[in-house]
Design an enzyme around this catalytic site. Structure first.
Site, PDB file in Angstrom:
ATOM      1  N   ARG A  53      93.503 -94.489  51.998  1.00 16.30           N
ATOM      2  CA  ARG A  53      92.630 -95.791  51.614  1.00 16.30           C
ATOM      3  C   ARG A  53      93.253 -96.903  52.671  1.00 16.30           C
ATOM      4  O   ARG A  53      92.137 -97.332  53.056  1.00 16.30           O
ATOM      5  CB  ARG A  53      92.489 -96.112  50.193  1.00 16.30           C
ATOM      6  N   ILE A  80      84.075-102.445  51.307  1.00 10.88           N
ATOM      7  CA  ILE A  80      84.384-101.277  51.322  1.00 10.88           C
ATOM      8  C   ILE A  80      84.362-101.116  49.663  1.00 10.88           C
ATOM      9  O   ILE A  80      85.031-101.844  48.938  1.00 10.88           O
ATOM     10  CB  ILE A  80      86.033-100.730  51.659  1.00 10.88           C
ATOM     11  N   SER A  81      83.620-100.216  49.047  1.00 12.66           N
ATOM     12  CA  SER A  81      83.558-100.069  47.584  1.00 12.66           C
ATOM     13  C   SER A  81      84.729 -99.776  46.895  1.00 12.66           C
ATOM     14  O   SER A  81      85.622 -99.158  47.487  1.00 12.66           O
ATOM     15  CB  SER A  81      82.615 -99.169  47.169  1.00 12.66           C
ATOM     16  N   ASP A  82      84.976-100.196  45.862  1.00 13.19           N
ATOM     17  CA  ASP A  82      86.341 -99.958  45.074  1.00 13.19           C
ATOM     18  C   ASP A  82      86.425 -98.443  44.709  1.00 13.19           C
ATOM     19  O   ASP A  82      85.140 -97.869  44.524  1.00 13.19           O
ATOM     20  CB  ASP A  82      86.580-100.586  43.624  1.00 13.19           C
ATOM     21  N   ILE A  85      84.339 -96.910  41.594  1.00 11.46           N
ATOM     22  CA  ILE A  85      82.879 -96.726  41.660  1.00 11.46           C
ATOM     23  C   ILE A  85      82.607 -95.741  42.906  1.00 11.46           C
ATOM     24  O   ILE A  85      81.629 -94.743  42.713  1.00 11.46           O
ATOM     25  CB  ILE A  85      82.126 -97.995  42.500  1.00 11.46           C
TER      26      ILE A  85
END
Length: 253
Positions: A53, A80-82, A85
């Site tokens: 990531r 950037i989405s966690d 989620i």
């Protein structure tokens, strides 16, 4: 007697951080919504544990790359989405490997990488030109096969339709009609919906074999807004739609 000591290389810091992150994600979902911690969720976590990531976030954010419940800025007003989620949305698609999937809001390419690593055929659309170009280069360099396109995600990708699954990582007042039209009968679309960014819920749209659409709610969401043709009117007023039942009986988002 000579004792031979063999040095075992330490696990790379990124790998260790990813495994710790995945353990925290699994623990949270199992505690809050055990019914959601199914085989699809485990499969999503398995690929999330392998994806670097840190390669998808700006250099100044890399110390937070493996924080499980925190979205991060990637420039141009986008995030950037966690990882939590991302895992929840990916699992909620409930797709077998090899599915045809549309990802709206490429961003840095992280969600697309997760989908590709699961073996899906992925088309990803990003409206911000520099982000689309960066994501295309990044995904290619890391070995993920994704068709990254620059454009307005509202229109979808009719040349690749119908899709078994569609993920939209940006909020709007309503789901874009072209995306529902491009969803295959039996497919699933997931998107944050609400009259404002503070009133969004992550809604799962499932299209039956006859083409009827049902909805359920994964819970409260806070995403960047959809831009382009599907952008929410700036002065839109309204109440959250609380009639949509929770997918697992509890808020899992």
């Amino acid at each position: 007697m000579v004792i031979l000591i063999v040095a075992v290389p330490a696990m790379a810091a990124g790998q260790l951080a990813a495994q710790t992150m995945v353990a925290q994600i699994r623990e949270r979902l199992r505690a809050n919504a055990p019914a959601a911690a199914d085989a699809y969720f485990d499969a999503a976590l398995a690929v999330i544990a392998r994806i670097p990531r840190a390669a998808f976030v700006p250099r100044d954010q890399r110390k937070f790359a493996y924080t499980p419940f925190r979205p991060l800025p990637i420039g141009y007003g986008q995030t950037i989405s966690d990882p939590y989620i991302v895992a929840v949305m990916t699992a909620a698609l409930r797709l077998p490997s090899g599915a045809n999937v549309l990802d709206i809001g490429t961003g840095s390419g992280y969600q697309a990488a997760v989908l590709a690593a699961l073996g899906h055929r992925v088309t990803s659309i990003e409206i911000v030109t520099p982000l689309a170009e960066q994501a295309r280069t990044r995904l290619g360099r890391l070995g993920y096969s994704v068709d990254v396109r620059q454009g307005d995600g509202f229109a979808g990708a009719p040349d690749k339709a119908p899709f078994d699954g569609i993920i939209v990582a940006a909020g709007a007042a309503t789901v874009p009609a072209p995306l529902l039209a491009q969803l295959r009968n039996g497919g699933t679309l997931i998107m944050p919906i609400g009259p404002s960014g503070f009133q969004e819920h992550l809604i799962v749209f499932r299209k039956s074999s006859r083409g009827d659409v049902s909805r359920c709610n994964l819970g409260w969401a806070a995403f960047v807004p959809l831009t382009g043709k599907g952008e929410r009117p700036p002065m839109l007023k309204g109440l959250e739609d609380r009639s949509v039942p929770l997918c697992y009986g509890v808020d899992v988002s």
